[in-house]
Design a protein around this motif. Structure first.
Motif, short mmCIF file in Angstrom:
data_model
loop_
_atom_site.label_atom_id
_atom_site.label_comp_id
_atom_site.label_asym_id
_atom_site.label_seq_id
_atom_site.Cartn_x
_atom_site.Cartn_y
_atom_site.Cartn_z
N GLY A 280 0.75 -1.13 0.07
CA GLY A 280 0.11 0.19 -0.07
C GLY A 280 0.90 1.12 0.09
O GLY A 280 0.63 2.25 -0.75
N TYR A 281 1.91 1.22 0.86
CA TYR A 281 3.03 2.35 0.91
C TYR A 281 3.58 2.58 -0.43
O TYR A 281 3.54 3.87 -0.98
N VAL A 282 3.93 1.69 -1.06
CA VAL A 282 4.71 1.83 -2.49
C VAL A 282 3.70 2.21 -3.37
O VAL A 282 4.30 3.25 -4.20
N ALA A 283 2.54 1.78 -3.36
CA ALA A 283 1.54 2.13 -4.57
C ALA A 283 1.09 3.49 -4.23
O ALA A 283 0.71 4.03 -5.24
N ALA A 284 1.00 4.08 -2.97
CA ALA A 284 0.48 5.29 -2.71
C ALA A 284 1.55 6.35 -3.15
O ALA A 284 0.93 7.57 -3.40
N HIS A 285 2.71 6.24 -3.30
CA HIS A 285 3.88 7.30 -3.52
C HIS A 285 3.40 7.68 -5.11
O HIS A 285 3.57 9.01 -5.34
N SER A 286 3.34 6.79 -6.08
CA SER A 286 3.38 7.37 -7.53
C SER A 286 2.58 6.45 -8.26
O SER A 286 2.48 5.22 -8.23
N GLU A 287 2.22 6.91 -9.61
CA GLU A 287 1.60 6.14 -10.68
C GLU A 287 2.49 4.95 -11.16
O GLU A 287 2.06 3.67 -11.07
N ASN A 288 3.90 5.26 -11.06
CA ASN A 288 4.68 4.40 -11.62
C ASN A 288 4.96 2.99 -10.58
O ASN A 288 5.19 2.14 -10.92
N LEU A 289 5.04 3.47 -9.39
CA LEU A 289 5.21 2.72 -8.28
C LEU A 289 3.85 1.77 -8.03
O LEU A 289 4.24 0.76 -7.92
N SER A 290 2.89 2.27 -8.38
CA SER A 290 1.84 1.76 -8.14
C SER A 290 1.85 0.55 -9.30
O SER A 290 1.26 -0.55 -9.10
N GLN A 324 -5.07 2.15 -2.60
CA GLN A 324 -3.92 2.86 -3.19
C GLN A 324 -3.45 2.57 -4.34
O GLN A 324 -2.80 3.49 -5.03
N ILE A 325 -3.50 1.41 -4.62
CA ILE A 325 -3.11 0.56 -6.18
C ILE A 325 -4.10 1.53 -6.98
O ILE A 325 -3.68 2.04 -8.08
N GLY A 326 -5.46 1.58 -6.82
CA GLY A 326 -6.49 1.66 -7.99
C GLY A 326 -6.90 3.55 -7.97
O GLY A 326 -7.35 3.76 -9.07
N ARG A 327 -6.08 4.16 -7.33
CA ARG A 327 -6.66 5.57 -7.04
C ARG A 327 -5.81 6.48 -8.11
O ARG A 327 -6.29 7.60 -8.35
N HIS A 328 -4.96 5.91 -8.78
CA HIS A 328 -4.33 6.92 -9.69
C HIS A 328 -4.95 7.34 -11.02
O HIS A 328 -5.00 8.49 -11.40
N THR A 329 -4.98 6.25 -11.93
CA THR A 329 -5.63 6.62 -13.16
C THR A 329 -6.53 5.42 -13.60
O THR A 329 -6.69 4.51 -12.92
N PRO A 330 -7.42 5.74 -14.77
CA PRO A 330 -8.25 4.48 -15.14
C PRO A 330 -7.67 3.37 -15.18
O PRO A 330 -8.21 2.35 -15.00
N GLU A 331 -6.28 3.34 -15.86
CA GLU A 331 -5.75 2.14 -15.85
C GLU A 331 -5.61 1.52 -14.75
O GLU A 331 -5.52 0.28 -14.80
N LYS A 365 -14.52 4.35 -2.98
CA LYS A 365 -14.49 5.71 -3.41
C LYS A 365 -13.47 5.92 -4.40
O LYS A 365 -13.28 6.72 -5.40
N ASN A 366 -12.12 5.52 -3.52
CA ASN A 366 -10.75 5.79 -4.28
C ASN A 366 -10.66 5.39 -5.64
O ASN A 366 -10.35 5.96 -6.75
N ILE A 367 -11.07 4.16 -5.63
CA ILE A 367 -11.12 3.31 -6.78
C ILE A 367 -12.09 3.95 -7.97
O ILE A 367 -11.86 4.19 -9.09
N LEU A 368 -13.40 4.03 -7.34
CA LEU A 368 -14.37 4.23 -8.44
C LEU A 368 -14.43 5.65 -8.89
O LEU A 368 -14.66 6.04 -10.23
N GLN A 369 -13.54 6.65 -8.54
CA GLN A 369 -13.29 7.85 -8.84
C GLN A 369 -12.54 7.77 -10.29
O GLN A 369 -12.60 8.62 -11.04
N LYS A 370 -11.72 6.68 -10.35
CA LYS A 370 -11.01 6.61 -11.64
C LYS A 370 -11.37 5.35 -12.50
O LYS A 370 -10.97 5.34 -13.62
N CYS A 371 -12.21 4.58 -12.00
CA CYS A 371 -12.82 3.25 -12.79
C CYS A 371 -13.71 3.74 -13.87
O CYS A 371 -14.60 4.12 -13.91
N THR A 372 -13.30 3.04 -15.03
CA THR A 372 -14.00 3.21 -16.42
C THR A 372 -14.39 1.73 -16.88
O THR A 372 -14.72 1.78 -18.03
N TYR A 373 -13.86 0.58 -16.18
CA TYR A 373 -14.26 -0.60 -16.47
C TYR A 373 -15.74 -0.92 -16.03
O TYR A 373 -16.02 -1.25 -14.88
#
Length: 447
Positions: A280-290, A324-331, A365-373
């Protein structure tokens, strides 16, 4: 109740050494059993008597005396303070310098039990000059002495950055780092614990631990047969990655993420917890790390934790890490949705037996705000409560206007019908979303 304490006290000054030692041992065992008896030892003025002529005594008496101090000091900060106030730390320093490893071990043990309570007692141990002597103890050949000395350094380091810094300044990190390769599991547990108690406080301290070249050696501990070695190894990695993206990247490059994911997959219960948090900590830092966590196949084992674990706090950590993993981008959100995590999170969120913390972590909510699947979103549409429905419908209102294939599917799978059944306040955000969706279709289809 029979007044044994007052009978034992004069025996500490008996002319026969064997009687002195046995009396001390008896007092130690009494004090060890509960805090009321430890209190009685303090109130009966036994400690000053115990320390009276210690420096002239033999090793058996010193060991027994250190045992009494440990037995009294372990129960509470108040009792530990009584031990410190009667001048015991000076006596324990004499024991730490003794040539007999058993005496050093007994003294180390007593100091650890005093230091673990709080930073004030820990500082008293430091001020007495214990740290350089403990660092010498971890270099001794006896495994038992190494273990206890590492454990005591861990107990001193845990309270504050300043205390951890005094341990670092005495050169402890390099010696601890060398012991990670030691085959003794109990020693490895203590060494990993000490390093994580140092690393947790600040970026600077974490960097000093990393600079001791503990990677990739620490990663072998995640495959250890001893559960506590695994857990403490994962805890050390977690305490390092939480600070900065740079430290996280360093661990990712060393293969840390893949190793932690394997570890989570191979164990159960609280042993998993630090590894889950680390991801969770790794993924929280940035899109690339997630993305590094996703590519290393970190989502399925986290999802397994949600299903397999009984304890709410472990599920909450897994839900938080997935968020933390899902909150960055739709991908990123799509990677989580495709793994079929969302319905599991929803059922945990709606389960009345879930703790409040678990419900907060599982809100989606974190994930849904970006989810387009859309298939995953549509699955939720039929079961979700109103506060979650709003987020789901909001995502549909973003995607459907621009995707004709999705629009067709939304009708045939019954999604559009479901949207018509939602009762929304006129003029609310939810009503706006519904209008946007309805405007994508001819009026007769909506009807």
């Amino acid at each position: 109740n029979s007044g044994v304490m007052t009978l034992l006290r004069p025996l500490l000054l008996d002319v026969i050494p064997n009687i002195q030692q046995t009396a001390a041992l008896a007092l130690g065992r009494l004090a060890n059993s509960n805090d009321a008896l430890a209190e009685a030892v303090v109130k009966g003025d036994i400690l000053p008597q115990l320390l009276c002529s210690l420096s002239e005594q033999n090793r058996f008496y010193k060991k027994a005396a250190a045992f009494v101090l440990r037995a009294v000091g372990k129960h509470s900060p108040q009792l530990a303070r009584s031990v410190v106030q009667c001048g015991a730390l000076e006596m324990l320093m004499i024991c730490l310098e003794d040539f007999d490893p058993g005496v050093k071990e007994a003294a180390s043990w007593a100091l650890g039990y005093i230091a673990r309570h709080n930073s004030e007692l820990s500082q008293a141990v430091v001020d007495a000059g214990a740290i350089p002597l403990l660092v010498l103890c971890i270099q001794e050949p006896e495994i038992a002495l190494k273990r206890i000395a590492a454990s005591t350094l861990s107990d001193i380091s845990k309270h504050s950055p300043e205390l951890a810094q005094t341990v670092v300044d005495a050169g402890a990190i390099a010696h601890l780092a060398q012991l990670i390769l030691n085959p003794d599991a109990k020693l490895k547990r203590q060494v990993l614990s000490a390093l994580s108690q140092i690393a947790k406080h600040s970026v600077e301290l974490a960097e000093l631990v990393v600079e001791a070249e503990i990677f990739p050696v620490v990663l072998t501990c995640l495959k250890d047969s001893d559960e506590y070695v695994k857990k403490n190894g994962a805890t050390l990695i977690r305490e390092i990655v939480k600070h900065t993206p740079e430290l996280s990247q360093l661990i990712v490059n060393a293969g840390g993420v893949a190793a932690v994911i394997d570890c989570i997959g191979s164990c159960r219960g609280t042993v998993r917890l630090p590894g889950i948090m680390m991801l969770g900590y790794v993924a929280a830092h940035s899109e690339n790390l997630s993305m590094a966590v996703i590519v290393s196949k970190g989502i399925p084992p986290l999802c397994a934790c949600l299903i397999e674990e009984q304890e709410d706090h472990i599920k909450a950590a897994a839900a938080w890490a997935l968020g933390q993993i899902g909150r960055h981008t739709p991908e990123h959100a799509c990677a989580v949705a495709v793994a079929n995590v969302l319905p599991i999170l929803l059922s945990i969120y709606m389960d009345t037996r879930s703790s409040e913390d678990l419900q907060i972590k599982a809100t989606l909510k974190n994930i849904l705000q970006k989810c387009t699947y859309l298939p995953a979103l549509e699955q939720l549409l039929h079961d979700a409560p109103p506060n979650i429905i709003k987020h789901i419908v909001g995502q549909f209102s973003k995607v459907l206007p621009h995707d004709s294939k999705a629009r067709r599917l939304f009708v045939t799978t019954g999604g559009l019908k479901k949207v018509q059944e939602i009762k929304a306040e006129p003029g609310s955000l939810l009503q706006e979303y519904i209008n946007t969706i309805n405007n994508c279709y001819p009026e007769e289809i909506v009807r």
